[in-house]
Scaffold this motif. Structure first.
Motif, PDB file in Angstrom:
ATOM      1  N   PRO A  59     -10.564  20.685  -2.034  1.00 29.83           N
ATOM      2  CA  PRO A  59     -11.234  21.488  -1.003  1.00 29.83           C
ATOM      3  C   PRO A  59     -10.194  22.256  -0.180  1.00 29.83           C
ATOM      4  CG  PRO A  59     -11.334  19.151  -0.453  1.00 29.83           C
ATOM      5  CD  PRO A  59     -10.702  19.253  -1.802  1.00 29.83           C
ATOM      6  N   PRO A  60     -10.578  23.395   0.392  1.00 27.86           N
ATOM      7  CA  PRO A  60      -9.628  24.161   1.212  1.00 27.86           C
ATOM      8  C   PRO A  60      -9.036  23.291   2.317  1.00 27.86           C
ATOM      9  CG  PRO A  60     -11.643  25.411   0.866  1.00 27.86           C
ATOM     10  CD  PRO A  60     -11.878  24.030   0.321  1.00 27.86           C
ATOM     11  N   GLY A  61      -7.720  23.266   2.391  1.00 29.43           N
ATOM     12  CA  GLY A  61      -7.026  22.454   3.391  1.00 29.43           C
ATOM     13  C   GLY A  61      -6.919  20.986   3.025  1.00 29.43           C
ATOM     14  N   GLY A  62      -7.502  20.592   1.889  1.00 31.59           N
ATOM     15  CA  GLY A  62      -7.459  19.194   1.479  1.00 31.59           C
ATOM     16  C   GLY A  62      -6.171  18.843   0.755  1.00 31.59           C
ATOM     17  N   PHE A  63      -5.953  17.558   0.604  1.00 27.10           N
ATOM     18  CA  PHE A  63      -4.767  17.086  -0.107  1.00 27.10           C
ATOM     19  C   PHE A  63      -4.940  17.387  -1.597  1.00 27.10           C
ATOM     20  CE2 PHE A  63      -1.907  14.095  -2.130  1.00 27.10           C
ATOM     21  CZ  PHE A  63      -0.797  14.155  -1.308  1.00 27.10           C
ATOM     22  N   PRO A  64      -3.932  17.961  -2.238  1.00 28.14           N
ATOM     23  CA  PRO A  64      -4.054  18.368  -3.649  1.00 28.14           C
ATOM     24  C   PRO A  64      -3.897  17.201  -4.630  1.00 28.14           C
ATOM     25  CG  PRO A  64      -1.969  19.111  -2.732  1.00 28.14           C
ATOM     26  CD  PRO A  64      -2.697  18.427  -1.628  1.00 28.14           C
ATOM     27  N   TRP A  69      -2.020  14.188  -9.594  1.00 22.56           N
ATOM     28  CA  TRP A  69      -2.325  13.310 -10.726  1.00 22.56           C
ATOM     29  C   TRP A  69      -2.087  13.981 -12.070  1.00 22.56           C
ATOM     30  CZ3 TRP A  69      -1.586   8.675  -9.825  1.00 22.56           C
ATOM     31  CH2 TRP A  69      -1.935   8.110  -8.613  1.00 22.56           C
ATOM     32  N   VAL A  70      -2.292  15.284 -12.148  1.00 17.31           N
ATOM     33  CA  VAL A  70      -1.973  16.006 -13.380  1.00 17.31           C
ATOM     34  C   VAL A  70      -0.472  15.885 -13.660  1.00 17.31           C
ATOM     35  CG1 VAL A  70      -1.694  18.353 -14.293  1.00 17.31           C
ATOM     36  CG2 VAL A  70      -3.919  17.596 -13.473  1.00 17.31           C
ATOM     37  N   ASN A  71       0.340  16.130 -12.650  1.00 15.82           N
ATOM     38  CA  ASN A  71       1.789  16.061 -12.852  1.00 15.82           C
ATOM     39  C   ASN A  71       2.269  14.645 -13.158  1.00 15.82           C
ATOM     40  OD1 ASN A  71       2.314  18.802 -12.625  1.00 15.82           O
ATOM     41  ND2 ASN A  71       2.530  18.709 -10.413  1.00 15.82           N
ATOM     42  N   VAL A  72       1.727  13.665 -12.471  1.00 17.25           N
ATOM     43  CA  VAL A  72       2.125  12.270 -12.723  1.00 17.25           C
ATOM     44  C   VAL A  72       1.671  11.836 -14.116  1.00 17.25           C
ATOM     45  CG1 VAL A  72       1.780   9.879 -11.975  1.00 17.25           C
ATOM     46  CG2 VAL A  72       2.246  11.667 -10.288  1.00 17.25           C
ATOM     47  N   THR A  73       0.454  12.170 -14.479  1.00 12.10           N
ATOM     48  CA  THR A  73      -0.049  11.825 -15.816  1.00 12.10           C
ATOM     49  C   THR A  73       0.774  12.504 -16.904  1.00 12.10           C
ATOM     50  OG1 THR A  73      -2.278  11.553 -14.939  1.00 12.10           O
ATOM     51  CG2 THR A  73      -2.077  11.877 -17.316  1.00 12.10           C
ATOM     52  N   GLY A  74       1.063  13.778 -16.729  1.00  6.83           N
ATOM     53  CA  GLY A  74       1.888  14.498 -17.697  1.00  6.83           C
ATOM     54  C   GLY A  74       3.269  13.885 -17.850  1.00  6.83           C
ATOM     55  N   THR A 109       2.441  21.222 -13.819  1.00  5.07           N
ATOM     56  CA  THR A 109       2.593  22.493 -13.124  1.00  5.07           C
ATOM     57  C   THR A 109       3.498  22.377 -11.920  1.00  5.07           C
ATOM     58  OG1 THR A 109       1.432  24.184 -11.871  1.00  5.07           O
ATOM     59  CG2 THR A 109       0.367  22.038 -11.976  1.00  5.07           C
ATOM     60  N   PHE A 110       4.610  23.067 -11.984  1.00 10.88           N
ATOM     61  CA  PHE A 110       5.476  23.158 -10.819  1.00 10.88           C
ATOM     62  C   PHE A 110       4.985  24.270  -9.897  1.00 10.88           C
ATOM     63  CE2 PHE A 110       9.193  24.649  -8.500  1.00 10.88           C
ATOM     64  CZ  PHE A 110       9.607  23.462  -7.914  1.00 10.88           C
ATOM     65  N   SER A 111       4.473  25.330 -10.474  1.00 10.17           N
ATOM     66  CA  SER A 111       4.053  26.472  -9.654  1.00 10.17           C
ATOM     67  C   SER A 111       2.881  26.107  -8.742  1.00 10.17           C
ATOM     68  CB  SER A 111       3.707  27.670 -10.532  1.00 10.17           C
ATOM     69  OG  SER A 111       2.676  27.344 -11.428  1.00 10.17           O
ATOM     70  N   THR A 112       1.884  25.420  -9.262  1.00 10.84           N
ATOM     71  CA  THR A 112       0.749  25.025  -8.421  1.00 10.84           C
ATOM     72  C   THR A 112       1.200  24.027  -7.356  1.00 10.84           C
ATOM     73  OG1 THR A 112      -0.763  25.411 -10.247  1.00 10.84           O
ATOM     74  CG2 THR A 112      -1.590  24.057  -8.434  1.00 10.84           C
ATOM     75  N   TYR A 113       2.099  23.135  -7.725  1.00 10.34           N
ATOM     76  CA  TYR A 113       2.684  22.180  -6.784  1.00 10.34           C
ATOM     77  C   TYR A 113       3.355  22.926  -5.636  1.00 10.34           C
ATOM     78  CZ  TYR A 113       6.520  18.881  -5.508  1.00 10.34           C
ATOM     79  OH  TYR A 113       7.436  18.093  -4.870  1.00 10.34           O
ATOM     80  N   ALA A 114       4.144  23.948  -5.951  1.00  8.68           N
ATOM     81  CA  ALA A 114       4.827  24.731  -4.916  1.00  8.68           C
ATOM     82  C   ALA A 114       3.831  25.491  -4.043  1.00  8.68           C
ATOM     83  CB  ALA A 114       5.818  25.696  -5.558  1.00  8.68           C
ATOM     84  N   VAL A 115       2.799  26.067  -4.660  1.00  9.42           N
ATOM     85  CA  VAL A 115       1.780  26.791  -3.898  1.00  9.42           C
ATOM     86  C   VAL A 115       1.009  25.824  -3.001  1.00  9.42           C
ATOM     87  CG1 VAL A 115      -0.390  28.096  -4.105  1.00  9.42           C
ATOM     88  CG2 VAL A 115       1.584  28.701  -5.525  1.00  9.42           C
ATOM     89  N   ASP A 116       0.694  24.645  -3.511  1.00 10.08           N
ATOM     90  CA  ASP A 116      -0.001  23.645  -2.690  1.00 10.08           C
ATOM     91  C   ASP A 116       0.818  23.276  -1.458  1.00 10.08           C
ATOM     92  OD1 ASP A 116      -2.144  23.520  -4.459  1.00 10.08           O
ATOM     93  OD2 ASP A 116      -1.413  21.705  -5.470  1.00 10.08           O
ATOM     94  N   ILE A 117       2.114  23.085  -1.639  1.00 10.76           N
ATOM     95  CA  ILE A 117       2.992  22.759  -0.509  1.00 10.76           C
ATOM     96  C   ILE A 117       2.989  23.914   0.488  1.00 10.76           C
ATOM     97  CG2 ILE A 117       5.389  22.344   0.189  1.00 10.76           C
ATOM     98  CD1 ILE A 117       5.716  20.937  -2.591  1.00 10.76           C
ATOM     99  N   GLN A 118       3.124  25.136  -0.018  1.00 16.06           N
ATOM    100  CA  GLN A 118       3.132  26.307   0.867  1.00 16.06           C
ATOM    101  C   GLN A 118       1.837  26.417   1.652  1.00 16.06           C
ATOM    102  OE1 GLN A 118       5.876  28.422   1.304  1.00 16.06           O
ATOM    103  NE2 GLN A 118       4.639  29.004   3.071  1.00 16.06           N
ATOM    104  N   ARG A 119       0.711  26.171   1.002  1.00 20.68           N
ATOM    105  CA  ARG A 119      -0.589  26.244   1.692  1.00 20.68           C
ATOM    106  C   ARG A 119      -0.684  25.192   2.794  1.00 20.68           C
ATOM    107  NH1 ARG A 119      -4.289  27.165  -3.575  1.00 20.68           N
ATOM    108  NH2 ARG A 119      -4.001  29.407  -3.716  1.00 20.68           N
TER     109      ARG A 119
END
Length: 160
Positions: A59-64, A69-74, A109-119
């Motif tokens: 959700p917007p503003g929620g914890f990603p 879990w995608v990154n940890v599972t991968g 995904t590193f890119s989504t991880y970085a975008v999540d942190i930025q958000r």
């Protein structure tokens, strides 16, 4: 060597316009299957990651959580996979690029991880953003290490 052009010419009737030490363009022909399987694997992995984001949207503003879990599972899967293909069985030369680089590279995904942190930082959730940054790093490293250790133990137990 022609000093004006900076090009070495091969002896014989047809000169080479390739600079000394430049890679042979025909060498790429042997890499075509690798590039192909990485691309196909990447599409599959990215589709799986996208599917996970549809099933468990953040959700917007929620914890990603989904990205975490995608990154940890991968990372856990790559720990199992690399032990299997390097220590348990001889895989075809295209298995590692297809699954390791393609599928798992497209899934994690590193890119989504970085975008999540930025958000998180942009919305003033600095502590949560930094916690997410550290938690993902530690959980991913722990996942790959634990999966590799457990896979080695399972292989040792199986060979008894």
């Amino acid at each position: 060597m022609d000093p004006d052009l900076g090009v070495a010419f091969a002896p014989g009737p047809s000169p080479s316009l390739r600079p000394e030490g430049a890679p042979n363009p025909h060498a790429w022909r042997g890499q075509s299957p690798v590039i192909g399987v990485v691309a196909v694997g990447g599409v599959l992995g990215a589709c799986a990651r996208y599917g996970a984001s549809l099933v468990w949207p953040t959700p917007p503003g929620g914890f990603p959580w989904t990205t975490l879990w995608v990154n940890v599972t991968g990372c856990a899967v790559i720990g199992v996979f690399l032990v299997l293909v390097t220590e348990a069985w001889a895989a075809h030369r295209l298995v590692r690029p297809f699954f390791g680089t393609g599928v798992l590279g497209g899934f994690t995904t590193f890119s989504t991880y970085a975008v999540d942190i930025q958000r998180l930082l942009d919305t003033g959730r600095i502590a949560i953003g930094l916690a997410y940054l550290g938690l993902t790093l530690l959980a991913a490293l722990a996942a790959v290490w634990t999966a590799a250790v457990l896979t080695r133990r399972a292989l040792a137990w199986r060979s008894r």
